[in-house]
Design a protein around this motif. Structure first.
Motif, PDB file in Angstrom:
ATOM      1  N   PRO A  61       0.814  -1.226   0.000  1.00  0.00           N
ATOM      2  CA  PRO A  61       0.000   0.000   0.000  1.00  0.00           C
ATOM      3  C   PRO A  61       0.843   1.269   0.000  1.00  0.00           C
ATOM      4  N   THR A  62       1.737   1.373  -0.957  1.00  0.00           N
ATOM      5  CA  THR A  62       2.707   2.457  -0.974  1.00  0.00           C
ATOM      6  C   THR A  62       2.397   3.487  -2.055  1.00  0.00           C
ATOM      7  N   ILE A  63       2.997   4.651  -1.902  1.00  0.00           N
ATOM      8  CA  ILE A  63       2.859   5.728  -2.878  1.00  0.00           C
ATOM      9  C   ILE A  63       4.241   6.240  -3.263  1.00  0.00           C
ATOM     10  N   HIS A  64       4.293   6.964  -4.376  1.00  0.00           N
ATOM     11  CA  HIS A  64       5.500   7.670  -4.807  1.00  0.00           C
ATOM     12  C   HIS A  64       5.170   9.162  -4.776  1.00  0.00           C
ATOM     13  N   PRO A  65       5.562   9.854  -3.702  1.00  0.00           N
ATOM     14  CA  PRO A  65       5.093  11.225  -3.492  1.00  0.00           C
ATOM     15  C   PRO A  65       5.560  12.212  -4.564  1.00  0.00           C
ATOM     16  N   LEU A  66       4.590  12.893  -5.151  1.00  0.00           N
ATOM     17  CA  LEU A  66       4.839  13.964  -6.113  1.00  0.00           C
ATOM     18  C   LEU A  66       4.180  15.263  -5.664  1.00  0.00           C
ATOM     19  N   MET A  67       3.416  15.191  -4.592  1.00  0.00           N
ATOM     20  CA  MET A  67       2.551  16.302  -4.209  1.00  0.00           C
ATOM     21  C   MET A  67       2.391  16.331  -2.690  1.00  0.00           C
ATOM     22  N   VAL A  68       2.234  17.548  -2.148  1.00  0.00           N
ATOM     23  CA  VAL A  68       1.856  17.729  -0.751  1.00  0.00           C
ATOM     24  C   VAL A  68       0.522  18.468  -0.744  1.00  0.00           C
ATOM     25  N   VAL A  69      -0.456  17.915  -0.024  1.00  0.00           N
ATOM     26  CA  VAL A  69      -1.778  18.525   0.070  1.00  0.00           C
ATOM     27  C   VAL A  69      -1.989  19.006   1.510  1.00  0.00           C
ATOM     28  N   LEU A  70      -2.261  20.299   1.666  1.00  0.00           N
ATOM     29  CA  LEU A  70      -2.463  20.889   2.984  1.00  0.00           C
ATOM     30  C   LEU A  70      -3.952  20.956   3.308  1.00  0.00           C
ATOM     31  N   HIS A  71      -4.299  20.618   4.547  1.00  0.00           N
ATOM     32  CA  HIS A  71      -5.682  20.549   5.018  1.00  0.00           C
ATOM     33  C   HIS A  71      -5.808  21.291   6.344  1.00  0.00           C
ATOM     34  N   TRP A  72      -7.059  21.502   6.748  1.00  0.00           N
ATOM     35  CA  TRP A  72      -7.332  21.749   8.166  1.00  0.00           C
ATOM     36  C   TRP A  72      -8.346  20.722   8.634  1.00  0.00           C
ATOM     37  N   THR A  73      -8.367  20.483   9.941  1.00  0.00           N
ATOM     38  CA  THR A  73      -9.097  19.337  10.483  1.00  0.00           C
ATOM     39  C   THR A  73     -10.572  19.591  10.740  1.00  0.00           C
ATOM     40  N   ASP A  74     -10.929  20.841  11.035  1.00  0.00           N
ATOM     41  CA  ASP A  74     -12.274  21.166  11.526  1.00  0.00           C
ATOM     42  C   ASP A  74     -12.533  20.526  12.886  1.00  0.00           C
ATOM     43  N   ILE A  75     -11.505  20.007  13.508  1.00  0.00           N
ATOM     44  CA  ILE A  75     -11.554  19.451  14.867  1.00  0.00           C
ATOM     45  C   ILE A  75     -10.478  20.186  15.654  1.00  0.00           C
ATOM     46  N   MET A  76     -10.861  20.830  16.746  1.00  0.00           N
ATOM     47  CA  MET A  76      -9.937  21.727  17.431  1.00  0.00           C
ATOM     48  C   MET A  76      -9.147  21.039  18.546  1.00  0.00           C
ATOM     49  N   SER A  77      -8.741  19.817  18.304  1.00  0.00           N
ATOM     50  CA  SER A  77      -7.967  19.079  19.298  1.00  0.00           C
ATOM     51  C   SER A  77      -7.113  18.042  18.588  1.00  0.00           C
ATOM     52  N   LEU A  78      -5.842  18.001  18.934  1.00  0.00           N
ATOM     53  CA  LEU A  78      -4.945  16.990  18.367  1.00  0.00           C
ATOM     54  C   LEU A  78      -5.410  15.591  18.729  1.00  0.00           C
ATOM     55  N   GLU A  79      -5.751  15.379  19.997  1.00  0.00           N
ATOM     56  CA  GLU A  79      -6.115  14.034  20.441  1.00  0.00           C
ATOM     57  C   GLU A  79      -7.419  13.562  19.807  1.00  0.00           C
ATOM     58  N   LYS A  80      -8.387  14.469  19.652  1.00  0.00           N
ATOM     59  CA  LYS A  80      -9.639  14.073  19.000  1.00  0.00           C
ATOM     60  C   LYS A  80      -9.409  13.758  17.530  1.00  0.00           C
ATOM     61  N   THR A  81      -8.535  14.539  16.889  1.00  0.00           N
ATOM     62  CA  THR A  81      -8.179  14.255  15.501  1.00  0.00           C
ATOM     63  C   THR A  81      -7.514  12.892  15.393  1.00  0.00           C
ATOM     64  N   PHE A  82      -6.596  12.615  16.297  1.00  0.00           N
ATOM     65  CA  PHE A  82      -5.919  11.318  16.312  1.00  0.00           C
ATOM     66  C   PHE A  82      -6.934  10.188  16.481  1.00  0.00           C
ATOM     67  N   ASP A  83      -7.867  10.362  17.389  1.00  0.00           N
ATOM     68  CA  ASP A  83      -8.877   9.325  17.622  1.00  0.00           C
ATOM     69  C   ASP A  83      -9.723   9.075  16.375  1.00  0.00           C
ATOM     70  N   VAL A  84     -10.043  10.147  15.638  1.00  0.00           N
ATOM     71  CA  VAL A  84     -10.828  10.000  14.407  1.00  0.00           C
ATOM     72  C   VAL A  84     -10.050   9.204  13.370  1.00  0.00           C
ATOM     73  N   PHE A  85      -8.765   9.503  13.206  1.00  0.00           N
ATOM     74  CA  PHE A  85      -7.943   8.848  12.191  1.00  0.00           C
ATOM     75  C   PHE A  85      -7.490   7.448  12.599  1.00  0.00           C
ATOM     76  N   ASN A  86      -7.471   7.160  13.881  1.00  0.00           N
ATOM     77  CA  ASN A  86      -6.793   5.962  14.382  1.00  0.00           C
ATOM     78  C   ASN A  86      -7.478   4.661  13.999  1.00  0.00           C
ATOM     79  N   ARG A  87      -8.790   4.653  13.867  1.00  0.00           N
ATOM     80  CA  ARG A  87      -9.493   3.427  13.514  1.00  0.00           C
ATOM     81  C   ARG A  87      -9.312   3.135  12.029  1.00  0.00           C
TER      82      ARG A  87
END
Length: 227
Positions: A61-87
């Motif tokens: 499941p690998t990629i060959h990076p050619l691009m960086v995409v910048l986002h914002w989370t709409d979640i105002m907490s690092l830990e809550k963001t981590f919990d959303v992504f972790n599953r």
């Protein structure tokens, strides 16, 4: 003579101060490892996504990076963001994108409000964060939203991270998430469903204008030229 000596001394003192500030800015950049779950289920879902959505049948499941995409989370907490992504699988609330895949969203990096950079996945492992381009894009999420614009510390951290990634990979583009649709008519676009899209505003047009000014010496492209 004394006046000239004092002037020279002041010049060298200012030069030293400038150098020290520059070195401090450079050495302050750190990447903190904070890995999300990448178990057998997530691995298989990622391989399935690469094949079914991007038309890429791979053994890893690998990629060959050619691009960086910048986002914002709409979640105002690092830990809550981590919990959303972790599953590994999407939560039930994400019905608008669940039809495309059960693979959960994530990114390779998250940058907190104070500018701390956390790495969730290896650079070359695919994360689901941008339609049509996941297979070649490193995702950088920033803790923030339209209501809570990204901070000066995040601006600096994004700049430093982009410079770091440019040294490692042949990065051609740095874009905001809201710009991904502009790649639909390019050779980079790989999405099996032409109607699959979402409307985005992150990480804000002002932030992208400022980050592009910061990295203009890298000669990285923004959006593609359509001829």
């Amino acid at each position: 003579m004394y006046k000239n000596f004092a002037t020279k001394l002041l010049f060298f003192a200012l030069l030293l101060l400038s150098t020290l500030c520059s070195l401090k800015a450079q050495t302050a950049f750190r990447i903190v490892s904070k890995p999300i779950i990448f178990d057998a289920e997530r691995r298989q879902l990622t391989l399935d996504y690469l094949e079914k959505r991007h038309g890429l049948k791979q053994s890893e499941p690998t990629i060959h990076p050619l691009m960086v995409v910048l986002h914002w989370t709409d979640i105002m907490s690092l830990e809550k963001t981590f919990d959303v992504f972790n599953r590994s699988t999407l939560p039930g609330a994400r019905k608008e994108i669940a039809s495309a895949s059960a693979l959960n969203v994530s990114s390779q990096y998250v940058i907190d409000r104070d500018g701390t950079v956390y790495q969730l996945l290896p650079d070359t492992v695919m994360a689901r964060h941008v339609i049509g381009l996941n297979y070649c894009a490193i995702g950088v999420e920033n803790i923030g939203s339209d209501q809570y614009p990204l901070t000066e510390a995040q601006l600096l951290a994004n700049e430093q991270l982009i410079r770091y990634l440019k040294l490692k990979y042949p990065i051609e583009y740095v874009i905001g998430h809201y710009e991904y649709n502009l790649f639909r008519e390019t050779d980079l676009w790989k999405e099996s469903d032409s109607s699959y899209r979402t409307e985005k505003t992150d990480p804000g047009r002002d932030f992208m204008k400022r980050i592009r000014e910061k990295i203009k010496d890298l000669n990285i492209k923004g959006v593609p030229d359509h001829k």
